[in-house]
Scaffold this active site. Structure first.
Site, PDB file in Angstrom:
ATOM      1  N   LYS A 144      -6.613  27.826   0.846  1.00 26.45           N
ATOM      2  CA  LYS A 144      -6.998  29.121   0.251  1.00 26.45           C
ATOM      3  C   LYS A 144      -7.976  29.800   1.210  1.00 26.45           C
ATOM      4  CE  LYS A 144     -10.372  30.709  -2.094  1.00 26.45           C
ATOM      5  NZ  LYS A 144     -10.442  32.064  -1.490  1.00 26.45           N
TER       6      LYS A 144
ATOM      7  N   GLU B 191     -18.943  22.433   4.955  1.00 23.99           N
ATOM      8  CA  GLU B 191     -19.568  23.105   6.111  1.00 23.99           C
ATOM      9  C   GLU B 191     -20.225  24.353   5.539  1.00 23.99           C
ATOM     10  OE1 GLU B 191     -19.656  22.087   9.214  1.00 23.99           O
ATOM     11  OE2 GLU B 191     -18.128  20.517   9.248  1.00 23.99           O
TER      12      GLU B 191
ATOM     13  N   CYS C 283     -22.542  31.048  11.202  1.00 19.03           N
ATOM     14  CA  CYS C 283     -23.380  30.108  10.449  1.00 19.03           C
ATOM     15  C   CYS C 283     -24.443  29.473  11.344  1.00 19.03           C
ATOM     16  CB  CYS C 283     -22.507  29.043   9.801  1.00 19.03           C
ATOM     17  SG  CYS C 283     -21.354  28.301  10.956  1.00 19.03           S
TER      18      CYS C 283
ATOM     19  N   GLU D  18     -30.621  33.110   4.702  1.00 13.65           N
ATOM     20  CA  GLU D  18     -29.601  33.416   5.698  1.00 13.65           C
ATOM     21  C   GLU D  18     -29.303  34.921   5.631  1.00 13.65           C
ATOM     22  OE1 GLU D  18     -25.645  31.793   4.961  1.00 13.65           O
ATOM     23  OE2 GLU D  18     -25.577  31.069   7.014  1.00 13.65           O
TER      24      GLU D  18
HETATM   25  N1  LIG Z   1     -21.134  25.342   8.402  1.00 15.26           N
HETATM   26  C1  LIG Z   1     -20.086  25.995   8.869  1.00 15.26           C
HETATM   27  O1  LIG Z   1     -19.273  25.468   9.608  1.00 15.26           O
HETATM   28  C2  LIG Z   1     -19.851  27.431   8.462  1.00 15.26           C
HETATM   29  C3  LIG Z   1     -18.955  28.195   9.188  1.00 15.26           C
HETATM   30  C4  LIG Z   1     -18.734  29.506   8.819  1.00 15.26           C
HETATM   31  C5  LIG Z   1     -19.398  30.042   7.726  1.00 15.26           C
HETATM   32  N2  LIG Z   1     -20.268  29.282   7.031  1.00 15.26           N
HETATM   33  C6  LIG Z   1     -21.015  29.864   5.909  1.00 15.26           C
HETATM   34  O2  LIG Z   1     -20.147  30.659   5.107  1.00 15.26           O
HETATM   35  C7  LIG Z   1     -20.884  31.693   4.475  1.00 15.26           C
HETATM   36  C8  LIG Z   1     -20.183  33.019   4.652  1.00 15.26           C
HETATM   37  O3  LIG Z   1     -18.890  32.956   4.177  1.00 15.26           O
HETATM   38  P1  LIG Z   1     -18.461  33.544   2.753  1.00 15.26           P
HETATM   39  O4  LIG Z   1     -19.334  34.691   2.384  1.00 15.26           O
HETATM   40  O5  LIG Z   1     -16.985  33.723   2.800  1.00 15.26           O
HETATM   41  O6  LIG Z   1     -18.844  32.336   1.798  1.00 15.26           O
HETATM   42  P2  LIG Z   1     -18.442  32.130   0.282  1.00 15.26           P
HETATM   43  O7  LIG Z   1     -19.053  30.852  -0.110  1.00 15.26           O
HETATM   44  O8  LIG Z   1     -18.706  33.325  -0.539  1.00 15.26           O
HETATM   45  O9  LIG Z   1     -16.859  31.994   0.324  1.00 15.26           O
HETATM   46  C9  LIG Z   1     -16.222  30.976   1.090  1.00 15.26           C
HETATM   47  C10 LIG Z   1     -14.942  30.583   0.421  1.00 15.26           C
HETATM   48  O10 LIG Z   1     -15.257  29.963  -0.816  1.00 15.26           O
HETATM   49  C11 LIG Z   1     -14.519  30.534  -1.857  1.00 15.26           C
HETATM   50  N3  LIG Z   1     -15.261  30.362  -3.101  1.00 15.26           N
HETATM   51  C12 LIG Z   1     -16.230  31.151  -3.621  1.00 15.26           C
HETATM   52  N4  LIG Z   1     -16.644  30.658  -4.802  1.00 15.26           N
HETATM   53  C13 LIG Z   1     -15.939  29.515  -5.029  1.00 15.26           C
HETATM   54  C14 LIG Z   1     -15.898  28.568  -6.087  1.00 15.26           C
HETATM   55  N5  LIG Z   1     -16.669  28.694  -7.159  1.00 15.26           N
HETATM   56  N6  LIG Z   1     -15.052  27.537  -5.980  1.00 15.26           N
HETATM   57  C15 LIG Z   1     -14.266  27.391  -4.907  1.00 15.26           C
HETATM   58  N7  LIG Z   1     -14.226  28.266  -3.887  1.00 15.26           N
HETATM   59  C16 LIG Z   1     -15.069  29.321  -3.937  1.00 15.26           C
HETATM   60  C17 LIG Z   1     -14.294  31.963  -1.405  1.00 15.26           C
HETATM   61  O11 LIG Z   1     -13.214  32.550  -2.089  1.00 15.26           O
HETATM   62  C18 LIG Z   1     -14.033  31.766   0.079  1.00 15.26           C
HETATM   63  O12 LIG Z   1     -12.697  31.388   0.314  1.00 15.26           O
HETATM   64  C19 LIG Z   1     -22.239  31.677   5.133  1.00 15.26           C
HETATM   65  O13 LIG Z   1     -23.178  31.042   4.295  1.00 15.26           O
HETATM   66  C20 LIG Z   1     -22.014  30.839   6.384  1.00 15.26           C
HETATM   67  O14 LIG Z   1     -23.176  30.240   6.892  1.00 15.26           O
HETATM   68  C21 LIG Z   1     -20.511  27.987   7.376  1.00 15.26           C
END
Ligand SMILES: NC(=O)c1ccc[n+]([C@@H]2O[C@H](COP(=O)([O-])OP(=O)(O)OC[C@H]3O[C@@H](n4cnc5c(N)ncnc54)[C@H](O)[C@@H]3O)[C@@H](O)[C@H]2O)c1
Length: 478
Positions: free
Chosen positions: A174, A249, A283, A383
């Site tokens: 997804k 992650e 990130c 962040e």
């Molecule tokens: N550590 C790493 O490798 C890494 C890499 C890239 C981004 N990030 C982090 O990602 C974040 C930014 O991305 P974002 O805004 O898309 O994050 P997000 O957590 O809002 O969304 C990420 C994914 O999770 C899904 N999601 C949201 N709520 C959920 C739930 N309750 N259950 C299951 N899935 C759910 C979203 O639909 C999306 O596909 C930042 O915090 C960044 O630091 C981390």
């Protein structure tokens, strides 16, 4: 309507593009124009059930394939992927605002990098080891659920799909509903490469519906999640009842310790660059820049010049500028954080709230630098995910290490200065990755964090192992 536009309104299950069972259409907004960039279906839990059933069926045969067969498949994917680079870049530019030149090189390249690193790891992987009297074998886990973010979308997809395929798993992905087009093209690439039906399945949707259904599904043995710490915790909670493996992650708030005697003009540009690349939406962006108090003015001069020299502009145009942030919610969150730093007494060196002078719409942020930031300020803790640098001062290296570690996160850290001195600082930092005179880890390094930044590692050999089960066989001849 192109195939990709049609496929955006469908899921890819069992090797076919199929309509969602009850999903609704959703417009993805172009962050540069605030107009619809594409229309995607937001799927349902019933779609996840179908995808898991297809993946379970495919697992029976795909899990039995040989190393050579998987290597050949991964190689074909890389070849097909290369043919679609321009389509991928265009889609990301429209949906998440990465300028098309940058998207076509860094964003598309990161996806290929994930596959090439996995291919290298698989070539030499020891599937069986002897540990004393025990034979230990690595086996695939089963059906893996994958939930990915929008910021480096192909990188995150590749770092999960490539090792899952290499290990012999089948999967349900997804992608982010903020940036789904590249995932559709990615599925088209896998289809063209001859990935057997059901091995890779794509279900579009939002987090609370499709993401939650994946996390809680009894037919899924592992969920690999990249995104915010907030959502990562929800995924782990939803996964708990089925005792599946949870790989996270998550977010970061990375420090950049600039050593007291560092040549600032030399070490700051390649490390501070990580706050500007991808409009600060990485990130591992090293946003907390820690400089010795006697070098502060000099550091401000170098960093301010970098930010003042950064152009902001239309992601559809070729060039070295940065684009907008992904959406209105992020824009407003960043504006609020910039204002909070001003209110809490930080010194605004450049940038600030409001749109840059050359644009009159879109979610563009002024490249912003604060000095005089203290660890208790919101801007030092949360962040930001935008092109905003914070300069903090230290008196001794011990104090710098304390400030660097004073965060709930532990993803990445940077040390800028003499590498032999940096080598003494690196072990003291509570982070999964430490980069010296660079803002990110080297190729093939295990990628992942300590503390609230997650569990598990991605990339290369460590990433491959994380997508495998370990079986001990005792009582047989060595
Ligand atoms: N550590 C790493 O490798 C890494 C890499 C890239 C981004 N990030 C982090 O990602 C974040 C930014 O991305 P974002 O805004 O898309 O994050 P997000 O957590 O809002 O969304 C990420 C994914 O999770 C899904 N999601 C949201 N709520 C959920 C739930 N309750 N259950 C299951 N899935 C759910 C979203 O639909 C999306 O596909 C930042 O915090 C960044 O630091 C981390």
């Amino acid at each position: 309507m192109s195939d990709t536009e049609t496929h955006l309104k469908q899921n890819y299950i069992g090797g076919k593009w199929v309509d969602s069972k009850g999903g609704k259409l959703h417009d993805v907004i172009n962050p540069a124009t605030e107009e619809a960039a594409s229309t995607v279906v937001l799927g349902t839990a019933a779609d996840v059930d179908d995808a898991v059933a297809a993946a379970k069926e495919a697992y029976k045969t795909y899990s039995q394939t040989t190393r050579e067969e998987r290597l050949a498949l991964l190689g074909r994917i890389v070849e097909e992927y290369k043919k679609r680079g321009a389509d991928l870049a265009k889609s990301m530019a429209a949906e998440m605002g990465a300028p098309v030149s940058f998207a076509g090189t860094a964003q598309v390249g990161a996806g290929i990098g994930g596959f090439l690193g996995t291919i290298e790891a698989l070539k030499n992987f020891e599937f069986s080891e002897q540990h004393g009297a025990n034979k230990v074998v690595y086996e695939p886990i089963g059906v893996v659920g994958m939930i990915t973010p929008w910021n480096w979308p192909l990188n995150q997809i590749a770092l999960k799909v490539a090792p899952a395929l290499a290990a012999g798993n089948t999967m349900v992905l997804k992608p982010s509903e903020e940036c789904p087009g590249n995932a559709v093209i990615f599925a088209e690439i896998l289809d063209a490469a001859g990935v057997p039906p059901g091995v890779f399945n794509l279900v579009q949707g939002d987090g609370p519906t499709v993401g939650n259904a994946i996390s809680a599904h009894p037919g899924i043995e592992m969920v690999s999640f990249t995104g915010s710490t907030r959502a990562g915790i929800l995924v782990a909670k939803a996964a708990a009842d089925t005792v599946k493996r949870v790989h996270q992650e998550l977010g970061g708030k990375s420090p950049n310790i600039v050593l007291p005697d560092a040549d600032l003009a030399q070490v700051l540009p390649p490390t501070v660059q990580g706050v500007l690349v991808n409009t600060g939406q990485s990130c591992i962006a090293p946003t907390r820049i820690l400089v010795h108090k006697d070098r502060k003015e000099e550091a401000v001069g170098v960093i301010k010049a970098m930010f003042d020299g950064t152009q902001v502009g239309d992601p559809a145009q070729e060039g070295g500028h940065i684009g907008p942030v992904v959406n209105k919610a992020q824009f407003e969150k960043i504006q609020g954080l910039i204002q909070s730093a001003i209110d809490e007494g930080a010194t605004l060196e450049t940038g600030g709230t409001g749109l840059p002078a050359n644009v009159n719409r879109g979610y563009f942020i002024k490249p912003t630098v604060f000095s005089g930031v203290t660890p208790d300020m919101r801007i030092a803790k949360e962040e930001v995910f935008g092109p905003v640098a914070t300069i903090m001062e230290y008196s001794s290296l011990d104090e710098a290490v304390d400030i660097a570690n004073d965060t709930e996160y532990g993803l990445s850290a940077v040390v800028s200065g003499d590498p032999s001195k940096a080598a003494e600082v690196a072990p003291k930092l509570r982070a999964g990755m430490v980069a010296v005179n660079a803002w990110g880890p080297g190729p093939g390094a295990p990628f992942g964090g300590y503390k609230a930044s997650g569990n598990g590692r991605e990339g290369g050999l460590f990433g491959l192992k994380d997508f495998m089960e370990v079986k001990a066989i005792s009582g047989i001849p060595a």
